[in-house]
Design a protein around this motif. Structure first.
Motif, short mmCIF file in Angstrom:
data_model
loop_
_atom_site.label_atom_id
_atom_site.label_comp_id
_atom_site.label_asym_id
_atom_site.label_seq_id
_atom_site.Cartn_x
_atom_site.Cartn_y
_atom_site.Cartn_z
N LEU A 69 0.82 -1.21 0.00
CA LEU A 69 0.00 0.00 0.00
C LEU A 69 0.86 1.26 0.00
O LEU A 69 0.55 2.22 -0.71
CB LEU A 69 -0.93 0.01 1.22
CG LEU A 69 -1.93 -1.13 1.30
CD1 LEU A 69 -2.67 -1.11 2.63
CD2 LEU A 69 -2.91 -1.08 0.13
N THR A 70 1.92 1.25 0.78
CA THR A 70 2.78 2.44 0.85
C THR A 70 3.77 2.50 -0.31
O THR A 70 4.43 3.52 -0.50
CB THR A 70 3.55 2.51 2.19
OG1 THR A 70 4.30 1.30 2.35
CG2 THR A 70 2.60 2.69 3.36
N ASN A 71 3.87 1.42 -1.06
CA ASN A 71 4.80 1.38 -2.19
C ASN A 71 4.08 1.20 -3.53
O ASN A 71 4.63 0.63 -4.46
CB ASN A 71 5.83 0.27 -1.97
CG ASN A 71 6.83 0.65 -0.92
OD1 ASN A 71 7.70 1.47 -1.14
ND2 ASN A 71 6.68 0.07 0.27
N HIS A 72 2.86 1.70 -3.59
CA HIS A 72 2.09 1.56 -4.84
C HIS A 72 2.76 2.27 -6.00
O HIS A 72 2.70 1.82 -7.14
CB HIS A 72 0.63 2.03 -4.66
CG HIS A 72 0.50 3.44 -4.22
ND1 HIS A 72 0.44 4.48 -5.10
CD2 HIS A 72 0.44 3.98 -2.99
CE1 HIS A 72 0.34 5.62 -4.44
NE2 HIS A 72 0.34 5.35 -3.14
N ASN A 73 3.46 3.39 -5.73
CA ASN A 73 4.18 4.09 -6.79
C ASN A 73 5.24 3.19 -7.41
O ASN A 73 5.40 3.13 -8.63
CB ASN A 73 4.87 5.34 -6.25
CG ASN A 73 4.15 6.61 -6.64
OD1 ASN A 73 3.18 6.57 -7.39
ND2 ASN A 73 4.62 7.71 -6.13
N GLN A 78 6.68 3.06 -11.11
CA GLN A 78 8.11 3.03 -11.37
C GLN A 78 8.56 1.79 -12.13
O GLN A 78 9.28 1.90 -13.13
CB GLN A 78 8.89 3.17 -10.06
CG GLN A 78 8.71 4.52 -9.41
CD GLN A 78 9.36 4.62 -8.04
OE1 GLN A 78 9.67 3.62 -7.39
NE2 GLN A 78 9.56 5.85 -7.57
N LEU A 79 8.15 0.60 -11.68
CA LEU A 79 8.57 -0.63 -12.38
C LEU A 79 8.04 -0.70 -13.82
O LEU A 79 8.83 -0.94 -14.73
CB LEU A 79 8.14 -1.87 -11.60
CG LEU A 79 9.06 -2.30 -10.46
CD1 LEU A 79 8.49 -3.51 -9.74
CD2 LEU A 79 10.46 -2.59 -10.95
N PRO A 80 6.73 -0.48 -14.04
CA PRO A 80 6.27 -0.53 -15.43
C PRO A 80 6.94 0.53 -16.31
O PRO A 80 7.26 0.26 -17.47
CB PRO A 80 4.76 -0.26 -15.33
CG PRO A 80 4.38 -0.51 -13.92
CD PRO A 80 5.62 -0.29 -13.10
N THR A 81 7.19 1.70 -15.74
CA THR A 81 7.84 2.77 -16.51
C THR A 81 9.27 2.37 -16.85
O THR A 81 9.73 2.60 -17.98
CB THR A 81 7.82 4.09 -15.71
OG1 THR A 81 6.46 4.45 -15.47
CG2 THR A 81 8.51 5.21 -16.49
N MET A 82 9.97 1.74 -15.91
CA MET A 82 11.35 1.31 -16.18
C MET A 82 11.38 0.28 -17.31
O MET A 82 12.24 0.34 -18.18
CB MET A 82 11.99 0.74 -14.92
CG MET A 82 13.45 0.35 -15.13
SD MET A 82 14.53 1.70 -15.68
CE MET A 82 14.89 2.49 -14.13
N VAL A 83 10.43 -0.64 -17.31
CA VAL A 83 10.37 -1.63 -18.39
C VAL A 83 10.12 -0.93 -19.73
O VAL A 83 10.80 -1.21 -20.71
CB VAL A 83 9.28 -2.69 -18.11
CG1 VAL A 83 9.03 -3.57 -19.33
CG2 VAL A 83 9.69 -3.57 -16.92
N ASP A 84 9.19 0.01 -19.75
CA ASP A 84 8.92 0.77 -20.97
C ASP A 84 10.18 1.52 -21.43
O ASP A 84 10.51 1.54 -22.62
CB ASP A 84 7.78 1.78 -20.76
CG ASP A 84 6.43 1.10 -20.60
OD1 ASP A 84 6.30 -0.10 -20.92
OD2 ASP A 84 5.49 1.79 -20.14
N THR A 120 13.58 5.17 -2.99
CA THR A 120 12.36 4.58 -2.42
C THR A 120 12.73 3.47 -1.45
O THR A 120 12.21 3.39 -0.34
CB THR A 120 11.46 4.02 -3.55
OG1 THR A 120 11.08 5.09 -4.42
CG2 THR A 120 10.20 3.37 -3.00
N TYR A 121 13.66 2.62 -1.85
CA TYR A 121 14.10 1.52 -0.99
C TYR A 121 14.79 2.07 0.26
O TYR A 121 14.53 1.62 1.38
CB TYR A 121 15.03 0.58 -1.76
CG TYR A 121 15.63 -0.51 -0.91
CD1 TYR A 121 14.83 -1.46 -0.30
CD2 TYR A 121 17.00 -0.57 -0.70
CE1 TYR A 121 15.37 -2.46 0.51
CE2 TYR A 121 17.55 -1.57 0.10
CZ TYR A 121 16.73 -2.51 0.69
OH TYR A 121 17.27 -3.50 1.48
#
Length: 139
Positions: A69-73, A78-84, A120-121
């Motif tokens: 919940l706190t890491n929805h971004n 972030q992950l889908p954008t990095m793949v793109d 983020t981590y």
């Protein structure tokens, strides 16, 4: 399932969580493959540690599902954008040298996002350390 029930998740929550984490794992693997295949991306990873941070953050979320919940971004942006970005970068670099500026611009954006994921981590870890410190001091 029992572990997630103990952490307060319903069956529906567990199904959604597992689907989200399966997708995140695939995205991290795609990113990792891109890094392994490109020396420029390897340099970016060595400098930022974004991929390594993404893997560790993924592991933290698996252990503590409520962190999703706190890491929805991280999970949904972030992950889908990095793949793109890495796919776009791969396409740009495979075209001839005319797109040198575009290639450099892609590398910059990948680096910025990688730094953001590492941050983020780092923030998630510092939150955990604060919680543990409070428990020790007030416990």
């Amino acid at each position: 399932m029992d572990t997630y029930h103990e952490k307060g998740l319903s069956d529906q929550d567990i199904t959604i969580f597992r689907g989200t984490m399966k997708e995140a794992k695939a995205q991290i693997k795609t990113w990792e493959t891109a890094v392994k295949q490109d020396s420029e991306l390897q340099i970016i990873e060595n400098v930022t540690g974004g991929l390594k941070s993404a893997k560790k953050l993924f592991q933290l979320i698996v252990k503590h599902p409520k962190m999703a919940l706190t890491n929805h971004n991280f999970l949904y942006k972030q992950l889908p954008t990095m793949v793109d970005l890495t796919e776009t970068y791969d396409n740009v670099k495979s075209v001839d040298k005319l797109n040198q500026e575009l290639k450099i611009e892609s590398q910059k954006v990948i680096r910025q996002l990688s730094e953001k994921i590492a941050k983020t981590y780092e923030l998630e870890l510092s939150d955990d350390i604060e919680k543990i410190k409070d428990e020790v001091e007030n416990g």
